[in-house]
Write a protein that holds these residues in place. Structure first.
Motif, short mmCIF file in Angstrom:
data_model
loop_
_atom_site.label_atom_id
_atom_site.label_comp_id
_atom_site.label_asym_id
_atom_site.label_seq_id
_atom_site.Cartn_x
_atom_site.Cartn_y
_atom_site.Cartn_z
N UNK A 103 2.17 -22.44 -7.64
CA UNK A 103 3.17 -22.65 -6.58
C UNK A 103 4.44 -23.20 -7.20
N UNK A 104 5.55 -22.61 -6.83
CA UNK A 104 6.86 -23.09 -7.29
C UNK A 104 7.70 -23.44 -6.07
N UNK A 105 8.74 -24.23 -6.29
CA UNK A 105 9.56 -24.71 -5.18
C UNK A 105 10.77 -23.82 -4.90
N UNK A 106 10.85 -22.68 -5.57
CA UNK A 106 11.97 -21.76 -5.36
C UNK A 106 11.43 -20.41 -4.88
N UNK A 107 12.26 -19.60 -4.24
CA UNK A 107 11.79 -18.27 -3.82
C UNK A 107 11.44 -17.40 -5.03
N UNK A 108 10.33 -16.69 -4.90
CA UNK A 108 9.87 -15.75 -5.93
C UNK A 108 9.99 -14.36 -5.35
N UNK A 109 10.50 -13.43 -6.14
CA UNK A 109 10.65 -12.05 -5.70
C UNK A 109 10.00 -11.12 -6.71
N UNK A 110 8.99 -10.38 -6.25
CA UNK A 110 8.41 -9.31 -7.07
C UNK A 110 9.16 -8.04 -6.70
N UNK A 111 9.58 -7.29 -7.71
CA UNK A 111 10.43 -6.11 -7.51
C UNK A 111 9.68 -4.86 -7.95
N UNK A 112 9.80 -3.80 -7.15
CA UNK A 112 9.18 -2.52 -7.49
C UNK A 112 10.07 -1.38 -7.01
N UNK A 113 10.05 -0.25 -7.72
CA UNK A 113 10.77 0.93 -7.22
C UNK A 113 10.24 1.31 -5.84
N UNK A 114 11.12 1.80 -5.01
CA UNK A 114 10.73 2.11 -3.63
C UNK A 114 9.63 3.17 -3.57
N UNK A 115 9.60 4.09 -4.50
CA UNK A 115 8.61 5.15 -4.48
C UNK A 115 7.26 4.72 -5.05
N UNK A 116 7.21 3.54 -5.66
CA UNK A 116 5.95 3.05 -6.26
C UNK A 116 5.04 2.50 -5.16
N UNK A 117 3.76 2.78 -5.30
CA UNK A 117 2.76 2.21 -4.40
C UNK A 117 2.34 0.87 -4.99
N UNK A 118 2.76 -0.21 -4.35
CA UNK A 118 2.51 -1.54 -4.88
C UNK A 118 1.73 -2.36 -3.86
N UNK A 119 0.58 -2.89 -4.29
CA UNK A 119 -0.15 -3.75 -3.36
C UNK A 119 0.60 -5.07 -3.15
#
Length: 179
Positions: A103-119
């Motif tokens: 857990x961190x105290x800042x926002x975390x953003x996981x990024x993926x290409x829009x066409x990728x199927x990402x769980x």
């Protein structure tokens, strides 16, 4: 009549973004946190690597999760800059890393290409960004609120095409360090 301009202090007020990069090494895993300002200028590069157990008792997915957790904890403890955002590639970092393991105290953003199927998990907030190619953004614990410094920073990074590009520099830095 003065010429209108944008003062660099406005950019400095946005703070920093950190890019977490994790990859396989011949004997384990290696990772880095690459910290940049809102213009993509490098401020800090922190890196490490770990060996992982090579045994029949571990499932491959468990080894990867273990490595990601150990690398990330080490990198976060070593990083001298306090970023406003932590960005990572969804193909390298699963949702469990920040939703369950660390857990961190800042926002975390996981990024993926829009066409990728990402769980992703229901604990993450899904968003989209228009960069060179459209992207999925998976925020934890939530995306930055409208008008916040963090939201302005992610908008600035997107506008300067810096949502994905710093990951390439981080990968090049890791290769340079461990060649």
């Amino acid at each position: 009549m003065p010429i209108p301009f944008r003062n660099s202090t406005e950019i400095e007020e946005l703070g920093f973004a950190a890019y977490l990069k994790i990859g396989q090494a011949p004997d384990g895993y290696m990772g880095a946190i690459f910290v940049v300002n809102a213009l993509g200028e490098p401020l800090e590069f922190t890196y490490t690597r770990i060996e992982v157990p090579n045994t029949f008792l571990w499932r491959p997915a468990d080894i990867r999760r273990h490595a990601a957790r150990k690398l990330t904890a080490s990198l976060l403890s070593l990083c001298p800059q306090a970023p406003r955002l932590l960005l990572c590639l969804a193909e390298e970092v699963g949702s469990e890393l920040f939703c369950h393991d660390i857990r961190v105290s800042i926002p975390v953003c996981r990024i993926a290409p829009k066409l990728a199927a990402v769980p992703y998990t229901g604990q993450e907030t899904r968003d989209e960004a228009e960069a060179n190619d459209p992207l999925h953004l998976f925020w934890f614990p939530d995306r930055p609120t409208e008008g916040s410094i963090e939201q302005k920073l992610i908008h600035q990074l997107s506008e300067y095409k810096l949502l994905l590009e710093p990951f390439n520099r981080a990968a090049a830095g890791i290769r340079e360090v461990y060649k």
